[in-house]
Scaffold this active site. Structure first.
Site, PDB file in Angstrom:
ATOM      1  N   ASP A  79      59.185  48.169 151.939  1.00  0.00           N
ATOM      2  CA  ASP A  79      58.810  48.960 153.119  1.00  0.00           C
ATOM      3  C   ASP A  79      58.013  50.208 152.734  1.00  0.00           C
ATOM      4  O   ASP A  79      58.056  50.669 151.593  1.00  0.00           O
ATOM      5  CB  ASP A  79      60.062  49.355 153.924  1.00  0.00           C
ATOM      6  N   GLU A 140      64.238  50.703 152.021  1.00  0.00           N
ATOM      7  CA  GLU A 140      64.598  51.763 151.072  1.00  0.00           C
ATOM      8  C   GLU A 140      64.389  53.123 151.707  1.00  0.00           C
ATOM      9  O   GLU A 140      65.165  54.057 151.483  1.00  0.00           O
ATOM     10  CB  GLU A 140      63.732  51.629 149.805  1.00  0.00           C
TER      11      GLU A 140
HETATM   12 ZN   LIG Z   1      59.635  54.622 147.339  1.00  0.00          ZN
END
Ligand SMILES: [Zn+2]
Length: 374
Positions: A79, A140
């Site tokens: 992401d 994340e």
């Molecule tokens: Zn990162």
């Protein structure tokens, strides 16, 4: 041999696909297709059942030809932070930028692209290497949700490398903090501010008193930090405030120190609030475990020897940030962070030098070869 042109094109392809946190499906499918082209059998886990995202983490296992070499895991997240959709890469003087309307997404496609190219180059070169596990995670950027929720029995490696940190090639991060988020709810008593203020207990003032008694905040010492990042309170200008909430972010490379700071902070706040006639509740959330490795840990040494072979100036560092690497360490996988050169991340001014993209792939390639040569 790392093929720079191929790697550059793949990086541009990877950042061009929309990949906001919780909606990495298109990116994951692109990556799985590339892994299949490498002759691998990628698998997607089911963390999205827990995260509410559109897909899980992508895993792959590269069988080596040196059976007794340590198994290395390379990890990067899929992401990117917003604004990310519609990224157009602009090349200027061998540096990659976005067109200024989105982030570049070098955080963390530099990791994804470098890992893919390193494996491809190993295969083409017929290089001697041990088994390598690949992990591409989701979400994340919104709390490492992909790693937090993964099934740790899927991890089959001896040492891990998280390819998700800025800095110059050769910088190896061997320590990162343990983090606590402490959610504090201060309860006072509502009353009419004009008619009967003396019958109320003002939660804002109690919280302010408690916070003003903190012995320190910000940087506590070289390995410990303390922040109040959120404060919410109040229902109306004419009401003695009945409830105030704030959140403390505290972290330290020294876990014992962090535990002591947590306990002393809670005791101080409780004492102050209760002395003022209020009540207080604490919800302590363990944000992430620490990355804690000796500087001569084999995981560090492998990356260090590889960097030395490539002529990168080695520097062993610590960070105050948390990443997927913290959680992998928490699962028992010694995990270092290798610098990738990503710069100005989380802004539309993000950039990545092309030389750092190619150099990151070379570092991964060389680390894998070094592990097999031992
Ligand atoms: Zn990162």
């Amino acid at each position: 041999m790392i093929n720079e042109n191929r790697l550059l094109n793949e990086f541009i392809e990877l950042v061009s696909v929309p990949c906001p946190s919780k909606d990495e499906k298109a990116e994951a499918e692109l990556i799985m297709g590339k892994l299949r082209e490498l002759g691998l059998e990628p698998e997607m886990d089911d963390v999205h059942a827990k995260t509410g995202g559109t897909c899980g983490n992508v895993w792959a296992y590269v069988k080596g030809n040196v059976p007794d070499a340590p198994v290395l895991l390379f990890e990067a997240h899929m992401d990117s932070v917003a604004p990310t959709t519609g990224t157009k890469v602009v090349r200027k003087d061998d540096v990659l930028y976005s067109d200024g309307t989105t982030t570049l997404g070098g955080d963390d496609k530099v990791g994804v692209a470098s890992i893919l190219e390193a494996v491809r180059a190993l295969q083409e070169d017929g290089a001697a290497h041990g088994d390598v596990q690949l992990l591409f995670t989701v979400s994340e950027e919104i709390g490492c949700l992909g790693v937090v929720n993964l099934d740790k029995s899927w991890i089959k490696a001896d040492y891990g490398y998280c390819m998700d940190i800025g800095g110059d090639l050769g910088e190896i991060t061997y320590a990162a903090p343990k983090l606590y988020d402490i959610y504090v709810t201060v309860k006072g008593k509502a009353a009419h501010a004009g008619i009967a203020p003396e019958s109320g207990v003002n939660a804002i003032m109690l919280a302010a008193q408690a916070l003003s008694k903190l012995p320190a905040y910000g940087r506590i010492d070289e390995e410990t930090t303390f922040n109040i990042g959120l404060f919410n309170a109040g229902v109306g200008t004419n009401i003695v405030c009945p409830e105030a909430k704030f959140v403390i972010d505290m972290r330290s490379l020294n876990v014992a120190k962090l535990e002591a700071l947590k306990d002393s902070t809670i005791a101080l706040i409780r004492e102050t609030i209760e002395a003022g006639g209020g009540q207080v509740e604490f919800d302590v959330v363990e944000g992430c475990p620490a990355v804690e490795m000796a500087k001569d840990h084999p995981c560090i040494q492998l990356a260090q020897h590889a960097a030395e072979k490539l002529g990168y100036p080695v520097e062993l560092k610590t960070t105050g940030g948390c990443s997927d690497g913290n959680y992998l360490c928490g699962y028992g996988l010694p995990c270092a962070l290798l610098a990738t050169g990503m710069s100005n991340v989380h802004t539309t001014e993000e950039y990545l030098k092309e030389s750092d993209l190619y150099g990151t792939a070379r570092w991964i390639y060389e680390t894998i070869k070094t592990a097999a040569a031992k």
